[in-house]
Enzyme design. Sequence first.
Site, PDB file in Angstrom:
ATOM      1  N   HIS A  28      45.302  39.892  51.684  1.00 37.54           N
ATOM      2  CA  HIS A  28      45.305  39.407  50.308  1.00 37.54           C
ATOM      3  C   HIS A  28      43.903  39.512  49.733  1.00 37.54           C
ATOM      4  CE1 HIS A  28      43.172  35.477  50.590  1.00 37.54           C
ATOM      5  NE2 HIS A  28      43.629  35.460  51.826  1.00 37.54           N
ATOM      6  N   CYS A  29      43.850  39.654  48.403  1.00 34.52           N
ATOM      7  CA  CYS A  29      42.571  39.608  47.701  1.00 34.52           C
ATOM      8  C   CYS A  29      42.560  38.347  46.861  1.00 34.52           C
ATOM      9  CB  CYS A  29      42.380  40.868  46.860  1.00 34.52           C
ATOM     10  SG  CYS A  29      43.671  41.132  45.630  1.00 34.52           S
ATOM     11  N   MET A  30      41.859  38.352  45.732  1.00 35.45           N
ATOM     12  CA  MET A  30      41.755  37.146  44.912  1.00 35.45           C
ATOM     13  C   MET A  30      43.106  36.698  44.372  1.00 35.45           C
ATOM     14  SD  MET A  30      39.035  35.420  44.375  1.00 35.45           S
ATOM     15  CE  MET A  30      39.572  34.689  42.827  1.00 35.45           C
TER      16      MET A  30
END
Length: 528
Positions: A28-30
């Site tokens: 996952h990113c932001m």
Amino acid sequence: MSADDPRATAEAVLPLVGGPANVHSVAHCMTRLRLGLRDRSLVDAAELGALSAVLGVVEDDTCQIVLGPGVVARVTSEFRALLDGRREPEDDGAAGAGPDDAPEGSDDGPGTALGAEDLARRGAAIRAEARARNATPVKRGLRRIANVFVPLIPALIGCGIVAGINGALTDLGWAPALSPALTAISSGFMSLIAVLVGHNTAKEFGGTPVLGAAVAGVIVYAGVAKVEAFGHHLAPGQGGVIGALAAALLAVQVERRTRRVMPDALDVLLTPTVTVLVTGLVTLFGLMFVAGEVSTAIGDLATWLLSRGGALAGLVLGGLFLPLVMLGLHQALIPVHTTLIQQQGSTVLLPILAMAGAGQVGCAVAVYLRLRGNASIRATIRSALPAGFLGVGEPLIYGVSLPLGRPFVTACLGGACGGAVVGLLGQLGAGIGSTAIGPSGWALFPLLTGPRGFAVSAAGYAAGLLTGYATGFLATYWLGFTREMLDELGALAPRHAPATGTAPGPETPGPDSPGPGPDLDTPATPRS
């Protein structure tokens, strides 16, 4: 399913992406849950988009489910737990969205106006076309390079906020004894970021991660100050993340070629040795110097752009960022941001580029007011606007402005004007920087910094956002629609029939009328 329950969200998402057997990687990113899938045809994008916790679905080299800041980390943890077998999906959660979760339909009746589902189909077609257009070796390479930096974003944000707190305390003269400790906390990660970039690069490109870290570690070793290359003594950290990226890419190639010719009995001893030795020597006597020159040039160019270009540079960068995203070229900016943060403590480009999101928000509000009679599109905007204010723009872009065509252009105009304000402030000596990458919109405020302190930087950034909102709104409201588009989209709210016995007369625009706006007879721009 509650949007606030990460376990329920994970349980609802898993069967809609083909079940545990179809998932081979989770990250996952932001804002996005990024899933590597074995068979893309098993994804039910429509049902995923209908889930109350999902803000959008983006199909790229991975299946990316937009969940928003904070939520994505909790859902990712629960999703991994499901894959690891620590929890079994509950029967009611695995069923996905029911009929009540579907987007609200238009009140205009079947076949009379385009609705949110029609725009979603257009957005999906545009995404598919863009994905096919961006499937070139260069753009695939840029996406893979971006994947190297995405896992580092949480640490960049945390350390960036600590650095901001330390700067504020220093400016106010408070807690001077605490400042060295906060400096160590905020700077420790940045001192080793080259090693982590090397590790992630080797992992992404098929090498041994620890060997990538080992050759990148040469760059930050203090003893390189005794090494001379091209007539100059090297400096620890010279070349930064660009040098680490290049060194690790070279290490992957050396390891691969060495392993092809190395006997199995000697592979475990000699392949790592040859990889580290050859790559280390090339790094010391070539890559560090070259990468150092490139990094310095990037910093000088960014400074020159804002000091000389100012408003014009901000106008161009803010206006073109969303088209760059459509072309897949925005990935190249991630190493640039990271290099600026490593060199100067902040990136002056991110606050300008964040104005593109402000233009989208203003555009969406204008579309909401213009299309008073289209309940389904208005429902989409209502659900996506909160995320838009926090810098999550995909639902508004692919669900509203891009499928409509002209509003996407007016949204870019809003971003350009917001970027011009931020750029002008930089030219006047009140530059605005961000100590980390990832957040945007309102979420970027805690990371702001500048030569005149946090208060001035925050005020300047807010001025840019307000300009982007206002320009995106006004441009879209007055220039974003032709009369044909308004008729096609069912802009007017349904009216009650006149009372019996009342003679019909000329229609007077009421409070629900969107108004004609100027130049509405201009032919519509193709939108699909």
